[in-house]
Design an enzyme around this catalytic site. Structure first.
Site, short mmCIF file in Angstrom:
data_model
loop_
_atom_site.label_atom_id
_atom_site.label_comp_id
_atom_site.label_asym_id
_atom_site.label_seq_id
_atom_site.Cartn_x
_atom_site.Cartn_y
_atom_site.Cartn_z
N HIS A 64 0.79 -1.26 0.09
CA HIS A 64 0.03 0.03 -0.19
C HIS A 64 0.90 1.20 0.06
O HIS A 64 1.36 1.62 0.96
CB HIS A 64 -0.88 0.09 1.31
CG HIS A 64 -1.86 1.17 1.61
ND1 HIS A 64 -2.43 1.25 2.81
CD2 HIS A 64 -2.26 2.28 0.60
CE1 HIS A 64 -3.32 2.47 2.64
NE2 HIS A 64 -3.09 2.82 1.20
N MET A 135 -10.28 3.34 2.48
CA MET A 135 -9.65 3.80 3.67
C MET A 135 -10.89 3.90 4.67
O MET A 135 -11.53 4.73 4.43
CB MET A 135 -8.53 5.00 3.42
CG MET A 135 -7.21 4.73 2.63
SD MET A 135 -6.35 3.30 3.36
CE MET A 135 -6.28 3.91 5.15
N PHE A 141 -1.07 6.53 10.20
CA PHE A 141 -0.84 5.80 11.25
C PHE A 141 -1.72 4.76 11.52
O PHE A 141 -2.88 4.53 11.10
CB PHE A 141 -1.00 6.92 12.50
CG PHE A 141 -0.25 8.08 12.40
CD1 PHE A 141 1.15 8.24 12.84
CD2 PHE A 141 -0.67 9.31 11.78
CE1 PHE A 141 2.05 9.34 12.45
CE2 PHE A 141 -0.16 10.31 11.60
CZ PHE A 141 1.13 10.47 11.79
N ASP A 171 -9.46 -0.74 5.06
CA ASP A 171 -8.02 -0.56 5.58
C ASP A 171 -8.17 0.66 6.92
O ASP A 171 -8.48 1.64 6.53
CB ASP A 171 -6.83 -0.32 4.76
CG ASP A 171 -5.65 -0.05 5.47
OD1 ASP A 171 -5.61 -0.09 6.64
OD2 ASP A 171 -4.63 0.15 4.73
N GLY A 172 -7.94 0.31 7.96
CA GLY A 172 -8.15 1.24 9.07
C GLY A 172 -9.07 1.04 10.26
O GLY A 172 -10.27 1.00 9.88
#
Ligand code: DX5
Ligand code: ZN
Length: 218
Positions: A64, A135, A141, A171-172
């Site tokens: 990524h 996302m 982070f 993702d996240g």
């Protein structure tokens, strides 16, 4: 479900061991977060580390790229052993060309969208795509909170991908508590960093996540 533990939350001094642990527990992909200190306010790792990981595992390396001008680095990541390369739509002036280039290198092509970026930015690139990454935090982070407003976007990506060989990834901020919800909206590839490597027992957590996924009624 394709589980892609993010090594961002692994122990970088014991990376090979951490990767083997989650792969033995069933993770099919290893998610590699590449950050350049420009596109996102953090700096992580690059092709030399991917190359080292490649020697430590046969798992699919899902890279990524949270970097500006990704075109300059595509070949290095492909040579290092990446199986998939995902670029950010916000970082690509010529997204269509970049995706075609990734495939020319023999690598699966993915595109990632920041939370503020609408899905219609990729509508004309579907023929060039193997993966859409929605996302669910602002990138930069690990350990951030899942943004629930992304649920309709996951669903939208699922609809865009329908009838095509395109994987929807999230993702996240994903863990056992919200896994069911994102799977139900159409996510197939699940990136999870802190919820796996920060859990104290990454193998047990990965297995529990597969159990939650297996309980899916499609
Ligand atoms: C965020 C990265 C993610 C992150 C996920 O910038 O792209 O892959 O490491 O970490 P968690 O699962 O802790 O949110
Ligand atoms: Zn990531």
């Amino acid at each position: 479900m394709i589980l892609a533990p993010s090594i961002l939350s692994a122990d970088f001094a014991r990376l090979g061991d951490d990767i083997r642990t989650v792969v033995s527990a069933g993770a099919q992909w290893v998610h590699v977060d590449v950050m350049d200190g420009h596109f996102v306010p953090n700096i992580t790792i690059g092709p030399p580390v991917v190359s080292a990981i490649r020697k430590a595992t046969n798992a699919y390396l899902d890279c990524h790229l949270m970097i500006e001008n990704p075109d300059a680095c595509l070949e290095s990541f492909a040579r290092a052993g990446a199986n998939g390369i995902t670029v950010h739509v916000e970082a690509c002036t010529h997204l269509h060309r970049t995706l075609a280039r990734i495939r020319e290198l023999g690598v699966k092509a993915g595109v990632s969208l920041n939370p503020a970026t609408p899905l219609d930015t990729i509508g004309y690139c579907l023929d060039e795509l193997d993966l859409i990454l929605v996302m669910t935090v602002n990138p930069g982070f690990g350990g951030q909170k899942f943004i629930p407003a992304m649920l309709p976007k996951i669903e939208g990506a699922h609809k865009l991908a329908a009838g095509r060989d395109i994987i929807v990834q999230v993702d996240g901020g994903i863990g056992k508590d919200n896994l069911r919800t994102v799977l139900d909206r159409g996510a197939v590839s699940i990136v999870a960093g802190s919820s796996v490597f920060g859990s104290g027992d990454p193998a047990k957590t990965a297995k529990e996540m597969f159990r939650i996924a297996d309980a899916t009624v499609d």
